[in-house]
Design an enzyme around this catalytic site. Structure first.
Site, PDB file in Angstrom:
ATOM      1  CG  HIS A 374      -2.145   0.536   1.124  1.00  0.00           C
ATOM      2  ND1 HIS A 374      -3.306  -0.144   1.148  1.00  0.00           N
ATOM      3  CD2 HIS A 374      -2.638   2.056   0.878  1.00  0.00           C
ATOM      4  CE1 HIS A 374      -4.525   0.634   0.643  1.00  0.00           C
ATOM      5  NE2 HIS A 374      -3.962   1.827   0.628  1.00  0.00           N
ATOM      6  N   GLY A 431       2.260   4.721  -8.281  1.00  0.00           N
ATOM      7  CA  GLY A 431       1.249   5.320  -7.691  1.00  0.00           C
ATOM      8  C   GLY A 431       1.641   6.988  -7.351  1.00  0.00           C
TER       9      GLY A 431
HETATM   10  N1  FMN Z   1      -4.498   1.843  -2.317  1.00  0.00           N
HETATM   11  C1  FMN Z   1      -5.696   1.270  -2.423  1.00  0.00           C
HETATM   12  O1  FMN Z   1      -6.038   0.095  -2.553  1.00  0.00           O
HETATM   13  N2  FMN Z   1      -6.922   2.177  -2.330  1.00  0.00           N
HETATM   14  C2  FMN Z   1      -6.776   3.403  -2.097  1.00  0.00           C
HETATM   15  O2  FMN Z   1      -7.972   4.279  -2.101  1.00  0.00           O
HETATM   16  C3  FMN Z   1      -5.484   4.009  -2.176  1.00  0.00           C
HETATM   17  N3  FMN Z   1      -5.184   5.417  -1.873  1.00  0.00           N
HETATM   18  C4  FMN Z   1      -4.115   5.753  -1.832  1.00  0.00           C
HETATM   19  C5  FMN Z   1      -3.726   7.044  -1.816  1.00  0.00           C
HETATM   20  C6  FMN Z   1      -2.496   7.475  -1.661  1.00  0.00           C
HETATM   21  C7  FMN Z   1      -2.240   9.015  -1.585  1.00  0.00           C
HETATM   22  C8  FMN Z   1      -1.530   6.718  -1.848  1.00  0.00           C
HETATM   23  C9  FMN Z   1      -0.017   7.449  -2.427  1.00  0.00           C
HETATM   24  C10 FMN Z   1      -1.637   5.509  -2.120  1.00  0.00           C
HETATM   25  C11 FMN Z   1      -3.051   4.999  -2.148  1.00  0.00           C
HETATM   26  N4  FMN Z   1      -3.156   3.596  -2.189  1.00  0.00           N
HETATM   27  C12 FMN Z   1      -4.559   3.166  -2.322  1.00  0.00           C
HETATM   28  C13 FMN Z   1      -2.055   2.657  -2.522  1.00  0.00           C
HETATM   29  C14 FMN Z   1      -1.644   2.455  -4.068  1.00  0.00           C
HETATM   30  O3  FMN Z   1      -2.713   1.913  -4.578  1.00  0.00           O
HETATM   31  C15 FMN Z   1      -0.280   1.738  -4.249  1.00  0.00           C
HETATM   32  O4  FMN Z   1      -0.191   0.548  -3.663  1.00  0.00           O
HETATM   33  C16 FMN Z   1       1.073   2.653  -3.834  1.00  0.00           C
HETATM   34  O5  FMN Z   1       0.686   3.990  -4.102  1.00  0.00           O
HETATM   35  C17 FMN Z   1       2.105   2.131  -4.521  1.00  0.00           C
HETATM   36  O6  FMN Z   1       3.315   2.913  -4.106  1.00  0.00           O
HETATM   37  P1  FMN Z   1       3.955   4.046  -4.744  1.00  0.00           P
HETATM   38  O7  FMN Z   1       3.161   5.206  -4.479  1.00  0.00           O
HETATM   39  O8  FMN Z   1       5.291   4.375  -3.993  1.00  0.00           O
HETATM   40  O9  FMN Z   1       3.987   3.923  -6.202  1.00  0.00           O
END
Ligand code: FMN
Length: 498
Positions: A374, A431
């Site tokens: 996440h 992300g």
């Molecule tokens: N993962 C979810 O499954 N549902 C979400 O609503 C969700 N919201 C996120 C909001 C933010 C601001 C961030 C940074 C991540 C979120 N994630 C969520 C996790 C992303 O899907 C993903 O796993 C992660 O951002 C990947 O890492 P990275 O940001 O380093 O690329």
């Protein structure tokens, strides 16, 4: 119901009586102060004022209907908006970057992913930047996500006639020009006024796939509509497909309704997030919430009353929460059985972090798994997705080739995509780089981010000695450093039980 004068709303600007205006309707939020997931202080800052713009950053406006009917006091007299109190200004709306000299560079100056973060920091209010960048506890999960990509090296081959390279890959049967996609991220409205539709436009123009979050600032219908509108504008059909990230709510009927809706709307796969039975400790958010409480003078009874379980307890400074009922901590593997009856498309489990769960996902008939922590926002000191991939290769290689295997977390360079693919990943999610690109440049930034990653990937392929992604092999990378640190079962017997 008679119209309510703005001057009357203004009077209710204390925690004893907190009214706000949303979409021209007046709501009494006093009883909700202690339950607001973003903290009571967020509401207090808006008390006696029109909170519509702020609300829309975080939720679809339709969510207003989920407030108890008795909270709705009536409509504001449209001629009296001028009598409303201005929302309390807070330092948290200042730009995130402390450096006054820093300006947003032209988008062409963004030549690698970290550039988007610098640009976003220069434009975003501090609060929005904290939302995007925060991670769990001391930040170690996020750090190892980023670091582990650099702990695997390539083993390039030379003199291999690498004139043209082909970066295409299919994701759940849907072809894509790239083996990476936009990860689901909630509440994009906090980073860009046009929120998810703007991100979708950038995806469609480049043909990249995108996974849409349950926690989006716009409804699944609105997001699908922007997708379809953008598709129509293009002369050649875009390869982009939208998938849906699903947070399991407590109420099964609500879950089924949402699944049916996204199926009907044409989302191509259900990505069930399984690493979030509760919200992780988002440390930077906690500091911010504490600051906000202090700013509105609510500090004195917050922690003490919460611990005492008092009715007026304003817990957020001590506990991260989501909207009540929106995240079920009770989900088990057996739930996949009824989900399968309601959803006939592919299912991907998002947030697999060990070999045992990868195996279970296969046994329960999932089409894919997403190795993810996440973005380092959930469990403290989680394994990086690369580490989990190595574990799967070692302890349950039988799932490779049977499940589609996705990875995300810390990916900041297109050549890192290649490392994941060499080790057996189908595709990789990106992300924050996309989120920062959206914040600083809107659609143009999203397109640019795709171009940056695609170019780095293509260059990486040339230099590694391959021309198509079918040619990736595990022996093209040296993962020894990570393998040396990989978890090992304590005994041979235990290994056979995996
Ligand atoms: N993962 C979810 O499954 N549902 C979400 O609503 C969700 N919201 C996120 C909001 C933010 C601001 C961030 C940074 C991540 C979120 N994630 C969520 C996790 C992303 O899907 C993903 O796993 C992660 O951002 C990947 O890492 P990275 O940001 O380093 O690329």
């Amino acid at each position: 119901m008679s119209l309510i004068d703005g001057a009357e709303v203004t009077k209710h600007n204390s925690r004893k009586s907190c009214w706000i205006v949303l979409d021209s309707k007046v709501y009494d939020m006093t009883d909700f102060l202690g339950n607001h997931p973003g903290g009571a202080a967020v509401l207090m800052k808006q008390a006696g004022s029109d909170a519509t713009t702020e609300f829309k950053k975080y939720h679809p406006l339709e969510y207003v209907n989920q407030l108890p009917p008795e909270a709705h006091l009536g409509a504001i007299d449209p001629n009296t908006f001028g009598n409303l109190r201005a929302p309390k200004d807070a330092e948290t709306n200042d730009p995130a970057s402390a450096n006054e000299e820093e300006r947003v560079p032209h988008v062409t100056m963004c030549v690698s992913c970290p550039d988007f973060e610098k640009a976003a920091k220069a434009v975003l209010p501090r609060k929005s930047y904290i939302y995007a960048s925060t991670s769990a506890n001391t930040g170690l999960s996020l750090k190892s996500n980023v670091d582990d990509w650099g702990r695997i090296n390539f083993r390039p081959r030379v003199m291999r006639n690498v004139g043209n390279v082909d970066t295409r890959r299919a994701i759940l049967g849907h072809s894509s020009p790239y083996p990476f996609y936009i990860s689901p991220m909630g509440t994009m409205g906090a980073l860009h006024a046009e929120a998810e539709p703007e991100m979708v436009r950038g995806a469609v123009r480049k043909g990249s796939h995108m996974v849409v979050s349950t926690a989006s600032s716009r409804t699944p219908e609105q997001i699908m509509q922007s997708f379809e509108e953008e598709q129509k504008k293009l002369q050649d059909a875009s390869s982009t497909q939208l998938f849906f990230q699903f947070y399991m709510p407590v109420d099964r009927n609500k879950a089924i309704k949402l699944i049916h809706m996204v199926k009907m709307l044409g989302y191509k796969g259900l990505w069930i997030t399984v690493d979030t039975p509760v919200l992780g400790k988002r440390t930077a958010d906690r500091y911010l919430q504490a600051e906000e409480l202090l700013a509105v003078g609510m500090q004195e009874d917050s922690t003490a009353e919460w611990e005492a379980g008092g009715e007026n307890a304003y817990a957020p400074a001590m506990g991260g929460r989501v909207v009540s009922g929106q995240l079920s901590p009770h989900t088990t593997w057996e739930d996949l059985k009824w989900i399968r009856k309601e959803w006939d498309g592919p299912i991907v489990l998002k947030g697999i972090q060990c070999a045992e769960d990868a195996k279970l996902a296969y046994q329960y008939g999932c089409e894919g798994i997403l190795l993810s922590n996440h973005g380092g926002r959930q469990i403290h000191t989680a394994p990086s997705s690369l580490m989990t991939l190595l574990e799967i290769r070692t302890y349950c290689p039988e799932v490779l080739g049977k499940l589609e295997i996705f990875l995300d977390g810390g990916l900041r360079d297109g050549s890192d995509v290649l490392k994941a693919l060499c080790l057996g990943a189908t595709a990789v999610g990106v992300g924050r780089p996309y989120l920062y690109a959206l914040a600083a440049y809107g659609t143009q930034g999203v397109e640019r981010c795709t171009d940056v990653l695609a170019e780095e990937l293509a260059t990486g392929m040339h230099l590694l000695g391959i021309t198509s992604l079918d040619q990736v092999r595990p022996n093209m990378v040296n993962a020894t450093r990570l393998l040396n640190e990989m978890w090992r079962p304590e005994s041979v017997a235990m290994k056979s039980r995996l």
